[in-house]
Design a protein around this motif. Structure first.
Motif, PDB file in Angstrom:
ATOM      1  N   VAL A  93     -28.754 -43.953 -41.073  1.00  0.00           N
ATOM      2  CA  VAL A  93     -29.918 -43.959 -40.182  1.00  0.00           C
ATOM      3  C   VAL A  93     -31.049 -43.126 -40.763  1.00  0.00           C
ATOM      4  CG1 VAL A  93     -30.767 -43.207 -37.924  1.00  0.00           C
ATOM      5  CG2 VAL A  93     -28.582 -44.405 -38.095  1.00  0.00           C
ATOM      6  N   PHE A  94     -30.736 -41.908 -41.220  1.00  0.00           N
ATOM      7  CA  PHE A  94     -31.779 -41.010 -41.713  1.00  0.00           C
ATOM      8  C   PHE A  94     -32.436 -41.537 -42.980  1.00  0.00           C
ATOM      9  CE2 PHE A  94     -32.931 -37.626 -44.719  1.00  0.00           C
ATOM     10  CZ  PHE A  94     -33.985 -37.061 -44.030  1.00  0.00           C
ATOM     11  N   TYR A  95     -31.629 -41.923 -43.963  1.00  0.00           N
ATOM     12  CA  TYR A  95     -32.203 -42.323 -45.245  1.00  0.00           C
ATOM     13  C   TYR A  95     -32.962 -43.641 -45.159  1.00  0.00           C
ATOM     14  CZ  TYR A  95     -30.210 -38.455 -47.795  1.00  0.00           C
ATOM     15  OH  TYR A  95     -29.939 -37.185 -48.253  1.00  0.00           O
ATOM     16  N   PHE A  96     -32.601 -44.486 -44.193  1.00  0.00           N
ATOM     17  CA  PHE A  96     -33.390 -45.705 -44.058  1.00  0.00           C
ATOM     18  C   PHE A  96     -34.807 -45.379 -43.604  1.00  0.00           C
ATOM     19  CE2 PHE A  96     -35.050 -49.153 -41.350  1.00  0.00           C
ATOM     20  CZ  PHE A  96     -35.334 -50.044 -42.374  1.00  0.00           C
ATOM     21  N   SER A  97     -34.942 -44.536 -42.600  1.00  0.00           N
ATOM     22  CA  SER A  97     -36.283 -44.176 -42.119  1.00  0.00           C
ATOM     23  C   SER A  97     -37.091 -43.485 -43.215  1.00  0.00           C
ATOM     24  CB  SER A  97     -36.180 -43.270 -40.886  1.00  0.00           C
ATOM     25  OG  SER A  97     -35.677 -43.977 -39.788  1.00  0.00           O
ATOM     26  N   MET A  98     -36.445 -42.578 -43.954  1.00  0.00           N
ATOM     27  CA  MET A  98     -37.144 -41.870 -45.018  1.00  0.00           C
ATOM     28  C   MET A  98     -37.595 -42.832 -46.126  1.00  0.00           C
ATOM     29  SD  MET A  98     -35.854 -38.753 -47.472  1.00  0.00           S
ATOM     30  CE  MET A  98     -35.077 -39.874 -48.644  1.00  0.00           C
ATOM     31  N   SER A 113     -24.886 -33.097 -36.418  1.00  0.00           N
ATOM     32  CA  SER A 113     -24.625 -34.045 -37.504  1.00  0.00           C
ATOM     33  C   SER A 113     -25.666 -33.936 -38.610  1.00  0.00           C
ATOM     34  CB  SER A 113     -24.624 -35.477 -36.952  1.00  0.00           C
ATOM     35  OG  SER A 113     -23.692 -35.630 -35.913  1.00  0.00           O
ATOM     36  N   LEU A 114     -26.464 -32.866 -38.571  1.00  0.00           N
ATOM     37  CA  LEU A 114     -27.561 -32.758 -39.527  1.00  0.00           C
ATOM     38  C   LEU A 114     -27.043 -32.701 -40.956  1.00  0.00           C
ATOM     39  CD1 LEU A 114     -30.615 -32.595 -39.750  1.00  0.00           C
ATOM     40  CD2 LEU A 114     -30.449 -30.107 -39.586  1.00  0.00           C
ATOM     41  N   GLY A 115     -25.987 -31.939 -41.177  1.00  0.00           N
ATOM     42  CA  GLY A 115     -25.426 -31.853 -42.525  1.00  0.00           C
ATOM     43  C   GLY A 115     -24.935 -33.200 -43.009  1.00  0.00           C
ATOM     44  N   ALA A 116     -24.224 -33.926 -42.140  1.00  0.00           N
ATOM     45  CA  ALA A 116     -23.714 -35.250 -42.510  1.00  0.00           C
ATOM     46  C   ALA A 116     -24.844 -36.242 -42.705  1.00  0.00           C
ATOM     47  CB  ALA A 116     -22.760 -35.757 -41.426  1.00  0.00           C
ATOM     48  N   GLY A 117     -25.918 -36.080 -41.922  1.00  0.00           N
ATOM     49  CA  GLY A 117     -27.035 -37.009 -42.034  1.00  0.00           C
ATOM     50  C   GLY A 117     -27.819 -36.841 -43.315  1.00  0.00           C
ATOM     51  N   LEU A 118     -27.818 -35.628 -43.873  1.00  0.00           N
ATOM     52  CA  LEU A 118     -28.570 -35.372 -45.104  1.00  0.00           C
ATOM     53  C   LEU A 118     -27.709 -35.505 -46.353  1.00  0.00           C
ATOM     54  CD1 LEU A 118     -30.688 -32.279 -43.970  1.00  0.00           C
ATOM     55  CD2 LEU A 118     -31.330 -34.692 -43.939  1.00  0.00           C
ATOM     56  N   ARG A 119     -26.401 -35.544 -46.180  1.00  0.00           N
ATOM     57  CA  ARG A 119     -25.506 -35.615 -47.328  1.00  0.00           C
ATOM     58  C   ARG A 119     -25.235 -37.078 -47.686  1.00  0.00           C
ATOM     59  NH1 ARG A 119     -21.987 -32.643 -45.357  1.00  0.00           N
ATOM     60  NH2 ARG A 119     -20.582 -34.224 -44.525  1.00  0.00           N
ATOM     61  N   THR A 120     -25.317 -37.380 -48.980  1.00  0.00           N
ATOM     62  CA  THR A 120     -25.055 -38.747 -49.432  1.00  0.00           C
ATOM     63  C   THR A 120     -24.414 -38.737 -50.812  1.00  0.00           C
ATOM     64  OG1 THR A 120     -26.042 -40.894 -49.979  1.00  0.00           O
ATOM     65  CG2 THR A 120     -27.401 -38.953 -50.376  1.00  0.00           C
ATOM     66  N   ASP A 121     -23.545 -39.692 -51.029  1.00  0.00           N
ATOM     67  CA  ASP A 121     -22.936 -39.887 -52.341  1.00  0.00           C
ATOM     68  C   ASP A 121     -23.461 -41.152 -53.015  1.00  0.00           C
ATOM     69  OD1 ASP A 121     -21.251 -37.631 -52.111  1.00  0.00           O
ATOM     70  OD2 ASP A 121     -19.846 -38.794 -50.877  1.00  0.00           O
ATOM     71  N   SER A 122     -24.401 -41.834 -52.363  1.00  0.00           N
ATOM     72  CA  SER A 122     -24.879 -43.113 -52.897  1.00  0.00           C
ATOM     73  C   SER A 122     -26.344 -43.324 -52.547  1.00  0.00           C
ATOM     74  CB  SER A 122     -24.031 -44.272 -52.346  1.00  0.00           C
ATOM     75  OG  SER A 122     -24.490 -45.514 -52.833  1.00  0.00           O
ATOM     76  N   TYR A 123     -27.220 -42.477 -53.138  1.00  0.00           N
ATOM     77  CA  TYR A 123     -28.632 -42.646 -52.815  1.00  0.00           C
ATOM     78  C   TYR A 123     -29.151 -44.002 -53.300  1.00  0.00           C
ATOM     79  CZ  TYR A 123     -33.551 -41.974 -52.102  1.00  0.00           C
ATOM     80  OH  TYR A 123     -34.833 -42.137 -51.673  1.00  0.00           O
ATOM     81  N   MET A 164     -38.623 -40.384 -37.895  1.00  0.00           N
ATOM     82  CA  MET A 164     -37.820 -39.343 -38.547  1.00  0.00           C
ATOM     83  C   MET A 164     -37.693 -38.063 -37.723  1.00  0.00           C
ATOM     84  SD  MET A 164     -38.763 -39.758 -42.582  1.00  0.00           S
ATOM     85  CE  MET A 164     -37.770 -38.321 -42.982  1.00  0.00           C
ATOM     86  N   PRO A 165     -38.771 -37.537 -37.101  1.00  0.00           N
ATOM     87  CA  PRO A 165     -38.578 -36.323 -36.282  1.00  0.00           C
ATOM     88  C   PRO A 165     -37.594 -36.539 -35.143  1.00  0.00           C
ATOM     89  CG  PRO A 165     -40.905 -36.703 -36.714  1.00  0.00           C
ATOM     90  CD  PRO A 165     -40.186 -37.919 -37.190  1.00  0.00           C
ATOM     91  N   VAL A 166     -37.644 -37.716 -34.518  1.00  0.00           N
ATOM     92  CA  VAL A 166     -36.718 -38.026 -33.428  1.00  0.00           C
ATOM     93  C   VAL A 166     -35.286 -38.027 -33.946  1.00  0.00           C
ATOM     94  CG1 VAL A 166     -36.064 -39.748 -31.704  1.00  0.00           C
ATOM     95  CG2 VAL A 166     -38.484 -39.389 -32.250  1.00  0.00           C
ATOM     96  N   ILE A 167     -35.081 -38.669 -35.091  1.00  0.00           N
ATOM     97  CA  ILE A 167     -33.736 -38.757 -35.674  1.00  0.00           C
ATOM     98  C   ILE A 167     -33.227 -37.382 -36.094  1.00  0.00           C
ATOM     99  CG2 ILE A 167     -32.441 -39.666 -37.649  1.00  0.00           C
ATOM    100  CD1 ILE A 167     -34.280 -42.163 -37.462  1.00  0.00           C
TER     101      ILE A 167
END
Length: 308
Positions: free
Chosen positions: A191-196, A60-70, A48-51
């Motif tokens: 990518v982000f939400y899978f690691s989390m 792309s941090l905003g796009a990586g943290l934004r989701t419409d389908s958790y 996660m820190p690397v990503i």
């Protein structure tokens, strides 16, 4: 001169293969003393820190943290985390080339599951290639499954074959969930939400005997996570740089690395069944990729012909 287009995509893909195989080698080094669920935690948490750094660097941090389908990410996380648990457990039970070869069943099974769950059309060519791939998997598995009733090493390796194949099944299911997610989610978010989610879900395995790693083992586990994050970034960048039909076949370079690492690092000599079965699975995978490219070109021609 910097590589551009397809050559850049191929180079990034090969780099990701090297990174992921290095990670697999490290996992195999600790697989006999660290539970698979604990390995998944380190692999995901320290990716996660690397990503996050990558997302920030590419704005792309905003796009990586934004989701419409958790919920969609959660389902993908469940399937992907389960796949990793089984696959990582397999490293302690089977030779590295065999784990790699059986893992190639995942793209083949994805075709089957996409037809079952997404309603994708499966034509005769796809059916034949899937059958060829599954035949290859059976060739790889046959010596292990015939040893199922044996005791000792034979039974252990038979269990390993079933465990790794189960991991491939869940990896294919994860790909189906990804196909649904890409309709509404960015690659960065996936990518982000899978690691989390994988880091969180892996904690469910705590009651099954996590261990407190010594300094060397902890360093290896942390390195697995960092390499996992780097490999994911390289893989994502590869598919951004070139068409999937160009990049995807180079995934099979991992078999050459697995054979070399298994032989030099672990004294593992692949059996004829593994070599022959892997060749059939790889052939089936390449044929599916080639067919997808042909269909994509056909659809593009049809769209152009309909444009006024």
């Amino acid at each position: 001169m910097a590589l551009q287009g397809p050559l850049r995509g191929i180079a990034l893909k090969l780099a990701s293969v090297v990174v992921f195989m290095t990670m697999a080698t490290l996992i195999k080094l600790v697989a006999d003393r660290v539970p698979a669920g604990e390995v998944v935690f380190f692999r995901s948490a320290f990716a996660m820190p690397v990503i996050l750094v990558w997302l920030a660097a590419t704005r792309s941090l905003g796009a990586g943290l934004r989701t419409d389908s958790y919920i969609g990410h959660l389902w993908r996380g469940l399937a992907g985390t389960t796949a990793m648990v089984f696959s990582f457990a397999g490293y302690g039970l089977l030779p590295l080339p065999e784990v790699t070869a059986i893992g190639y069943a995942a793209p083949i099974l994805t075709v089957v599951f996409a037809a079952m769950f997404l309603g994708e059309e499966v034509r005769a060519f796809r059916i034949l290639t899937v059958a060829l791939g599954l035949l290859g998997v059976l060739v790889i598995l046959s010596p292990r499954l015939t040893a199922m009733e044996a005791e000792g090493l034979g039974a252990r390796e038979a269990l390993g074959a079933v465990v790794v194949l189960t991991g491939a099944v869940f990896a294919a299911l994860a790909q189906v969930f990804i196909r649904k997610l890409v309709a509404s989610e960015t690659t960065s978010a996936i990518v982000f939400y899978f690691s989390m989610n994988a880091a969180i879900l892996s904690l469910v395995t705590l009651p099954f005997g996590w261990v407190w790693p010594d300094a060397v083992t902890a360093a290896i586990l942390i390195a697995c996570g960092l390499l996992g994050g780097i490999g994911q970034i390289l893989l994502t960048s590869a598919y951004r740089s070139a068409d999937a039909s160009v990049v995807a076949p180079f995934d099979y370079a991992s078999m050459l690395l697995a054979l070399a690492i298994g032989y030099v690092g672990f004294g593992e000599v692949p059996t004829p069944a593994v070599i022959g079965g892997a060749a059939l699975v790889i052939l089936a995978g390449i044929l599916i990729i080639w067919r997808e490219r042909q269909l994509g070109l056909e659809r593009a021609r049809q769209r152009r012909s309909m444009t006024p």
